[in-house]
Design a protein around this motif. Sequence first.
Motif, PDB file in Angstrom:
ATOM      1  N   LEU A   1       4.406   9.967   1.478  1.00  0.00           N
ATOM      2  CA  LEU A   1       3.232  10.789   1.751  1.00  0.00           C
ATOM      3  C   LEU A   1       2.362  10.206   2.867  1.00  0.00           C
ATOM      4  O   LEU A   1       1.900  10.927   3.758  1.00  0.00           O
ATOM      5  N   LEU A   2       2.144   8.897   2.835  1.00  0.00           N
ATOM      6  CA  LEU A   2       1.271   8.296   3.840  1.00  0.00           C
ATOM      7  C   LEU A   2       1.946   8.180   5.205  1.00  0.00           C
ATOM      8  O   LEU A   2       1.324   8.434   6.233  1.00  0.00           O
ATOM      9  N   THR A   3       3.219   7.801   5.216  1.00  0.00           N
ATOM     10  CA  THR A   3       3.907   7.731   6.512  1.00  0.00           C
ATOM     11  C   THR A   3       4.039   9.127   7.118  1.00  0.00           C
ATOM     12  O   THR A   3       3.884   9.294   8.333  1.00  0.00           O
ATOM     13  N   SER A   4       4.288  10.125   6.282  1.00  0.00           N
ATOM     14  CA  SER A   4       4.361  11.504   6.776  1.00  0.00           C
ATOM     15  C   SER A   4       3.024  11.945   7.363  1.00  0.00           C
ATOM     16  O   SER A   4       2.967  12.639   8.392  1.00  0.00           O
ATOM     17  N   LEU A   5       1.942  11.548   6.709  1.00  0.00           N
ATOM     18  CA  LEU A   5       0.601  11.873   7.195  1.00  0.00           C
ATOM     19  C   LEU A   5       0.388  11.349   8.614  1.00  0.00           C
ATOM     20  O   LEU A   5      -0.022  12.100   9.513  1.00  0.00           O
TER      21      LEU A   5
ATOM     22  N   ASN B   1      13.474  -7.185  -7.545  1.00  0.00           N
ATOM     23  CA  ASN B   1      12.020  -7.272  -7.480  1.00  0.00           C
ATOM     24  C   ASN B   1      11.494  -6.141  -6.591  1.00  0.00           C
ATOM     25  O   ASN B   1      11.575  -6.207  -5.359  1.00  0.00           O
ATOM     26  N   ALA B   2      10.956  -5.099  -7.208  1.00  0.00           N
ATOM     27  CA  ALA B   2      10.469  -3.943  -6.457  1.00  0.00           C
ATOM     28  C   ALA B   2       9.255  -4.280  -5.604  1.00  0.00           C
ATOM     29  O   ALA B   2       8.898  -3.521  -4.691  1.00  0.00           O
ATOM     30  N   ASP B   3       8.617  -5.424  -5.877  1.00  0.00           N
ATOM     31  CA  ASP B   3       7.464  -5.833  -5.089  1.00  0.00           C
ATOM     32  C   ASP B   3       7.827  -6.037  -3.625  1.00  0.00           C
ATOM     33  O   ASP B   3       6.978  -5.882  -2.739  1.00  0.00           O
ATOM     34  N   ILE B   4       9.076  -6.407  -3.363  1.00  0.00           N
ATOM     35  CA  ILE B   4       9.522  -6.586  -1.975  1.00  0.00           C
ATOM     36  C   ILE B   4       9.410  -5.269  -1.223  1.00  0.00           C
ATOM     37  O   ILE B   4       8.906  -5.209  -0.092  1.00  0.00           O
ATOM     38  N   ALA B   5       9.878  -4.199  -1.858  1.00  0.00           N
ATOM     39  CA  ALA B   5       9.794  -2.875  -1.243  1.00  0.00           C
ATOM     40  C   ALA B   5       8.337  -2.461  -1.065  1.00  0.00           C
ATOM     41  O   ALA B   5       7.983  -1.807  -0.068  1.00  0.00           O
ATOM     42  N   LYS B   6       7.485  -2.836  -2.020  1.00  0.00           N
ATOM     43  CA  LYS B   6       6.063  -2.501  -1.934  1.00  0.00           C
ATOM     44  C   LYS B   6       5.421  -3.150  -0.718  1.00  0.00           C
ATOM     45  O   LYS B   6       4.657  -2.516   0.014  1.00  0.00           O
ATOM     46  N   VAL B   7       5.732  -4.425  -0.478  1.00  0.00           N
ATOM     47  CA  VAL B   7       5.164  -5.141   0.671  1.00  0.00           C
ATOM     48  C   VAL B   7       5.638  -4.526   1.986  1.00  0.00           C
ATOM     49  O   VAL B   7       4.850  -4.289   2.904  1.00  0.00           O
ATOM     50  N   VAL B   8       6.950  -4.258   2.078  1.00  0.00           N
ATOM     51  CA  VAL B   8       7.511  -3.649   3.296  1.00  0.00           C
ATOM     52  C   VAL B   8       6.873  -2.281   3.539  1.00  0.00           C
ATOM     53  O   VAL B   8       6.493  -1.941   4.669  1.00  0.00           O
ATOM     54  N   SER B   9       6.746  -1.492   2.471  1.00  0.00           N
ATOM     55  CA  SER B   9       6.126  -0.168   2.569  1.00  0.00           C
ATOM     56  C   SER B   9       4.697  -0.275   3.077  1.00  0.00           C
ATOM     57  O   SER B   9       4.281   0.470   3.983  1.00  0.00           O
TER      58      SER B   9
ATOM     59  N   ILE C   1       0.427   0.093   7.278  1.00  0.00           N
ATOM     60  CA  ILE C   1      -0.587  -0.588   8.093  1.00  0.00           C
ATOM     61  C   ILE C   1      -0.335  -0.338   9.578  1.00  0.00           C
ATOM     62  O   ILE C   1      -1.262  -0.009  10.337  1.00  0.00           O
ATOM     63  N   CYS C   2       0.914  -0.481  10.006  1.00  0.00           N
ATOM     64  CA  CYS C   2       1.257  -0.278  11.421  1.00  0.00           C
ATOM     65  C   CYS C   2       0.973   1.160  11.859  1.00  0.00           C
ATOM     66  O   CYS C   2       0.357   1.388  12.915  1.00  0.00           O
ATOM     67  N   LEU C   3       1.388   2.133  11.042  1.00  0.00           N
ATOM     68  CA  LEU C   3       1.189   3.538  11.397  1.00  0.00           C
ATOM     69  C   LEU C   3      -0.294   3.910  11.403  1.00  0.00           C
ATOM     70  O   LEU C   3      -0.757   4.627  12.303  1.00  0.00           O
ATOM     71  N   SER C   4      -1.031   3.426  10.415  1.00  0.00           N
ATOM     72  CA  SER C   4      -2.469   3.728  10.381  1.00  0.00           C
ATOM     73  C   SER C   4      -3.188   3.050  11.546  1.00  0.00           C
ATOM     74  O   SER C   4      -4.143   3.605  12.102  1.00  0.00           O
TER      75      SER C   4
END
Length: 207
Positions: free
Chosen positions: A77-81, A115-123, A128-131
């Motif tokens: 949702l956020l990257t699409s935004l 560890n799903a936290d890895i995906a959370k950090v990458v996401s 951050i970069c897109l915003s």
Amino acid sequence: MADLYKTILFLNYGLLLAVILLGAAKYRILNHKERQYFHCIAFLFFIELLNLVLPYVFNLNDTSFLYPFYIAGEFFLLTSLFIRKLDWPKSLLTLVGALAVGFMISKYGFDYPANADIAKVVSNIIIICLSGFTLISEIKIGSAQNRFLFVDASIFFYYSVSVFIFIVQHQIANLSESDYYMLFSANNILSSILYCSLLYTFIKLKK
């Protein structure tokens, strides 16, 4: 510290509900790109509602299975935004959608990454970069032409500091209970700032 954490948490719930109600009331005057903000906050409200309903109504105390879905939905949702706001090729929307679905299939089907936290950090780093790119573009154009500049700045600030808090939390092996509550309270304060920016923006919106 625990009492402070709970106070800020319930304040966040109240702010989130207020944003949803006000956003729904102003939905018709939002343009196509701006409506994505409401979709993002509605998704977050849905996740928070499930986290409250499942334990208290259905006695399901472990809601960790929602975490991969939350990561994937938030990322999409956020990257699409920001892709839409930057007027980048629509093919990128298909790519981020495929990444989000691929992550859920990988996690729910094969428990990878463990560890799903890895995906959370990458996401979060991608968000951050897109915003950041979006903010630079908006500042060049001028704030008068973008009604959600304050919200975009809040998103950039929230995810930047959240990643820092997240890394600190996982780098320090022996955090006390008080330290955990302090970190979570700081993250919730950032959420409050983001919700307040949305409330302020929705209140000021006019046709």
